[in-house]
Design an enzyme around this catalytic site. Structure first.
Site, PDB file in Angstrom:
ATOM      1  N   CYS A 110       0.837  -1.208   0.000  1.00  0.00           N
ATOM      2  CA  CYS A 110       0.000   0.000   0.000  1.00  0.00           C
ATOM      3  C   CYS A 110       0.876   1.263   0.000  1.00  0.00           C
ATOM      4  O   CYS A 110       1.430   1.611  -1.023  1.00  0.00           O
ATOM      5  CB  CYS A 110      -0.989  -0.054   1.151  1.00  0.00           C
ATOM      6  SG  CYS A 110      -2.469   0.927   0.830  1.00  0.00           S
ATOM      7  N   HIS A 116      -3.466  -5.228   0.566  1.00  0.00           N
ATOM      8  CA  HIS A 116      -2.815  -5.742   1.783  1.00  0.00           C
ATOM      9  C   HIS A 116      -2.818  -7.273   1.794  1.00  0.00           C
ATOM     10  O   HIS A 116      -3.737  -7.890   2.353  1.00  0.00           O
ATOM     11  CB  HIS A 116      -3.546  -5.221   3.030  1.00  0.00           C
ATOM     12  CG  HIS A 116      -3.332  -3.766   3.264  1.00  0.00           C
ATOM     13  ND1 HIS A 116      -2.308  -3.279   4.041  1.00  0.00           N
ATOM     14  CD2 HIS A 116      -4.004  -2.688   2.801  1.00  0.00           C
ATOM     15  CE1 HIS A 116      -2.356  -1.955   4.062  1.00  0.00           C
ATOM     16  NE2 HIS A 116      -3.377  -1.569   3.312  1.00  0.00           N
ATOM     17  N   GLU A 169      -1.136  -9.266   3.525  1.00  0.00           N
ATOM     18  CA  GLU A 169      -0.995  -9.841   4.875  1.00  0.00           C
ATOM     19  C   GLU A 169      -2.346 -10.186   5.494  1.00  0.00           C
ATOM     20  O   GLU A 169      -2.437 -11.036   6.375  1.00  0.00           O
ATOM     21  CB  GLU A 169      -0.209  -8.875   5.778  1.00  0.00           C
ATOM     22  CG  GLU A 169      -0.930  -7.610   6.250  1.00  0.00           C
ATOM     23  CD  GLU A 169      -0.901  -6.451   5.249  1.00  0.00           C
ATOM     24  OE1 GLU A 169      -0.674  -6.699   4.047  1.00  0.00           O
ATOM     25  OE2 GLU A 169      -1.131  -5.296   5.672  1.00  0.00           O
TER      26      GLU A 169
HETATM   27  N1  GLN Z   1      -1.941   6.680   2.971  1.00  0.00           N
HETATM   28  C1  GLN Z   1      -2.068   5.920   1.764  1.00  0.00           C
HETATM   29  C2  GLN Z   1      -3.447   6.073   1.145  1.00  0.00           C
HETATM   30  O1  GLN Z   1      -4.388   6.444   1.788  1.00  0.00           O
HETATM   31  C3  GLN Z   1      -1.737   4.461   1.984  1.00  0.00           C
HETATM   32  C4  GLN Z   1      -2.704   3.755   2.873  1.00  0.00           C
HETATM   33  C5  GLN Z   1      -2.191   2.433   3.377  1.00  0.00           C
HETATM   34  O2  GLN Z   1      -0.996   2.178   3.339  1.00  0.00           O
HETATM   35  N2  GLN Z   1      -3.059   1.606   3.879  1.00  0.00           N
HETATM   36  O3  GLN Z   1      -3.607   5.795  -0.017  1.00  0.00           O
END
Ligand code: GLN
Length: 542
Positions: free
Chosen positions: A390, A516, A518
Site C-alpha cells: 500500500c 494488503h 498480509e
Molecule cells: N496513505 C495511503 C493512502 O491512503 C496508503 C494507505 C495504506 O498504506 N493503507 O492511499
C-alpha cells in the site's frame, strides 16, 4: 422452556487483565472444532463507543483488520481468520457504539412507538439480535463469541447481561461460558496466586453468569498443577477437570495443540452434546508446522521499515504472515525494525547490512516518508528482495519517478498537495469525502495479473481478489513514463482502471502492491506473495 436446537453458543469472557490471549483461545477453539468437521464461526463484541476501530490510532488499538466486505475491525478478527481459514463479515464484529447508534436511530424514526428506551431491554435486545445474526444465513454448528475487555468493565455490562439472557433463552445445554484468567507467579512468595481468578469469577457470578470452563494463563516454568486446579475448581464453582492452562508459548499456533493435549475440545463437545464428529484432520498439520517453526533449516532477516516500531501490534498481520511464510519455506524470519523517521534524519544505510529483504508496510501521513522512499531506493539499487504494501508501493513509485524518470519533484498529494509531479494522487471518488470513518477504498477488489511477472508466478492464476484500505493511488497520467523506464505494471483493476501491482524488471524480486496481502495469509493457507518474498530472501542470502 429452553429451545430445542442444534445451534451451540460458546462465550469467551476475559478476567483479571486484558492482553491474556482471549482472542487466541477463541481462535484456537475454532481451529479445533473445524478440524473435527464442524461449521464454526467466531465473532467479537467490543464494548468501546467507537463505531469501529477504523479511526483509532494504531498506538492505542493496534492494526485495523479489514474484511472482504470492507469492514474495518479489531485485530482479533485477524486471528480468527488466520486460525479457522474462513473469511468473516461485518456480522462477526460489533461495538457498543454500533449498538447504541442503531437503537437511537430507530428511536428517532419512532420505531419504538413511544417506549422509554433503556439498556435493558432495548440495548440488550439489540446485542442479542447481533449475536444471533451471524448465524442467520450461514447455519453454523457453533458460534464462538468473544467479548472484548474484562469482566467488571463498566462499558461491558450490557454485553454480559445480554449473554446471561441468551444462555437462559437458548438453553444451558446449548451454551458454554469460558472464562480466561491469569495465574500470576509471585516470586517473593514463590507461589502462583488464584485470588485474582476467584475475584473475577465472583464478579461474573454477581451478574448471573457462571463460568463452565476456566482457561488460565500461566507464565514460563510456572505451570498449572493438580493442586491448583482443585483449588480453583472449589473456589470458582467449576468441575475439577474443567480448568485448563494456556501457557506462554513461542508462537500462538501452539495454543490449539496445548489445549488439544489437555482434552479441551473434547470437554466442550461433550458438554454441548455434539456427536458424530470426524477424527481431527488438522492436528498433524499444526504439529508439523510447529516443529518446522522451532528448528528451521534457513534463517532470513527482513527489515521492517515503519513508524510504529515500538508497537508491534500495529503490524500484527504482517508479523503473522512472516510466521506462515517462514514455515512454508522452512525458514525462521527474523525482523529488524528500521525506524524510518530516524533513517530520514541520519541516512545511515548501515542498518541494511546483512539484510535479506526489505518490507515497507502500509501507513498514513508524512512522518518518516522520506526514510521509506530512501529504503525503497536502497532495495532497488542493491537488488534486495522488496515487498511494498500500500503506502510501501506508493513509495516505490515515487522513488522510481524521482530517481529513474528524473521527475525529481515526484510525490503523493497526501504529502505535498502542490507537487508538480503528483505520481500518487487522490482517487476521484475520494475528492469530495469529508467524513473519516469507513470512507476509504475498503475491502475486496479484483486484480488481473500479467503473465511473466513475479505476481503471476506466485499466485499461479490471472484473476485474484485482495483487500484494500487506502485513499490514494498511482496517477494514470504517469503510467507511460514509468513503464518506459522499466517499471512493470503487473496487476490492474480493469473495472476501475487502477494500478494494483508494480514490479521492477532485472531485479531479484521487487513487488509493490496497492492492497494488503498480509490480511489474507493464514496458518494453513499462506499468502503466495509472502511465500515468494521469503523464498527470494533465502535465495538472495545464499
Ligand atoms: N496513505 C495511503 C493512502 O491512503 C496508503 C494507505 C495504506 O498504506 N493503507 O492511499
Amino acid at each position: 422452556m429452553p429451545k430445542k436446537n442444534n445451534k451451540k453458543n460458546i462465550f469467551v469472557l476475559g478476567g483479571v487483565i486484558s492482553g491474556l490471549g482471549k482472542g487466541i483461545v477463541a481462535a484456537s477453539l475454532g481451529y479445533l472444532l473445524k478440524s473435527m468437521g464442524m461449521k464454526v464461526t467466531i465473532q467479537k463484541l467490543d464494548p468501546y463507543l467507537n463505531i469501529d476501530p477504523g479511526t483509532m490510532n494504531p498506538y492505542q488499538h493496534g492494526e485495523v483488520f479489514v474484511l472482504d466486505d470492507g469492514s474495518e475491525t479489531d485485530l482479533d478478527l485477524g486471528h480468527y481468520e488466520r486460525f479457522i481459514d474462513e473469511s468473516l463479515t461485518h456480522n462477526n464484529t460489533t461495538s457498543s457504539g454500533r449498538v447504541y447508534w442503531d437503537v437511537l436511530e430507530r428511536e428517532r424514526r419512532g420505531d419504538y412507538l413511544g417506549d422509554t428506551i433503556q439498556v435493558i431491554p432495548h440495548i440488550t435486545n439489540e446485542i442479542k439480535r447481533r449475536i444471533k445474526s451471524v448465524n442467520k444465513s450461514n447455519k453454523f454448528d457453533v458460534v464462538i463469541t468473544e467479548v472484548g475487555g474484562t469482566v467488571g468493565d463498566i462499558e461491558g455490562q450490557p454485553f454480559y447481561e445480554a449473554i446471561r439472557q441468551m444462555v437462559l433463552e437458548e438453553g444451558r445445554s446449548n451454551s458454554i461460558v469460558i472464562h480466561t484468567t491469569l495465574l500470576p507467579f509471585i516470586s517473593a512468595a514463590g507461589e502462583m496466586k488464584t485470588k485474582p481468578t476467584q475475584h473475577s469469577v465472583m464478579t461474573l457470578r454477581a451478574i448471573g453468569l457462571a463460568p463452565d470452563i476456566l482457561v488460565c494463563r500461566t507464565q514460563q516454568n510456572h505451570h498449572l498443577t493438580n493442586k491448583l486446579k482443585k483449588k480453583l475448581a472449589l473456589f470458582c464453582n467449576v468441575e475439577n477437570d474443567n480448568v485448563f492452562e494456556s501457557p506462554d508459548v513461542d508462537t500462538i499456533y501452539e495454543i490449539p495443540l496445548m489445549l488439544f493435549n489437555q482434552g479441551f475440545d473434547k470437554k466442550i463437545v461433550d458438554k454441548l452434546g455434539i456427536k458424530n464428529l470426524k477424527q481431527h484432520s488438522q492436528i498433524n498439520y499444526l504439529d508439523k508446522a510447529i516443529k518446522t517453526y522451532k528448528s528451521p533449516k534457513n534463517k532470513v532477516t527482513i527489515a521492517m521499515c515503519g513508524k510504529y516500531n515500538s508497537l508491534h501490534d500495529a503490524y500484527k498481520s504482517i508479523l503473522e504472515a512472516f510466521i506462515h511464510s517462514g514455515i512454508k519455506n522452512d525458514a525462521k524470519v527474523e525482523v529488524k525494525w528500521v525506524d524510518t523517521e530516524k533513517l530520514e534524519k541520519d541516512m545511515d544505510f548501515k542498518v541494511f547490512e546483512n539484510i535479506d529483504g526489505i518490507l515497507i508496510p502500509g501507513g498514513f501521513g508524512y512522518r518518516g516518508i522520506e526514510g521509506k522512499i530512501k529504503a525503497t531506493q536502497y532495495a532497488r539499487e542493491n537488488n534486495i528482495p522488496f515487498l511494498g504494501i500500500c503506502l510501501g508501493m506508493q513509495c516505490a513509485v515515487i522513488e522510481f519517478a524521482r530517481n529513474v524518470c528524473n521527475l525529481s519533484e515526484s510525490n503523493s498529494t497526501e504529502f505535498d498537495k502542490n507537487t508538480s509531479s503528483p505520481v500518487i494522487d487522490l482517487m476521484p471518488s475520494q475528492k469530495k469525502v469529508i467524513d473519516k470513518g469507513a470512507t476509504m477504498r475498503l475491502g475486496k477488489y479484483s486484480c488481473t495479473l500479467s503473465k511473466k511477472s513475479n505476481a503471476f508466478e506466485a499466485y499461479g492464476k490471472i484473476n485474484v481478489n485482495e483487500r484494500h484500505r487506502h485513499r490514494y493511488e498511482v496517477n494514470n497520467r504517469y503510467k507511460k513514463q514509468l513503464v518506459k523506464k522499466g517499471l512493470s505494471i503487473t496487476g490492474v483493476n480493469k473495472k476501475l482502471d487502477l494500478v494494483e501491482i508494480v514490479e521492477i524488471k532485472d531485479h531479484n524480486w521487487f513487488v509493490g502492491v496497492q492492497f494488503h496481502p498480509e490480511l489474507k495469509s493464514r496458518i494453513v493457507n499462506v499468502h503466495p506473495l509472502f511465500k515468494d518474498f521469503i523464498s527470494a530472501a533465502i535465495k538472495f542470502k545464499s
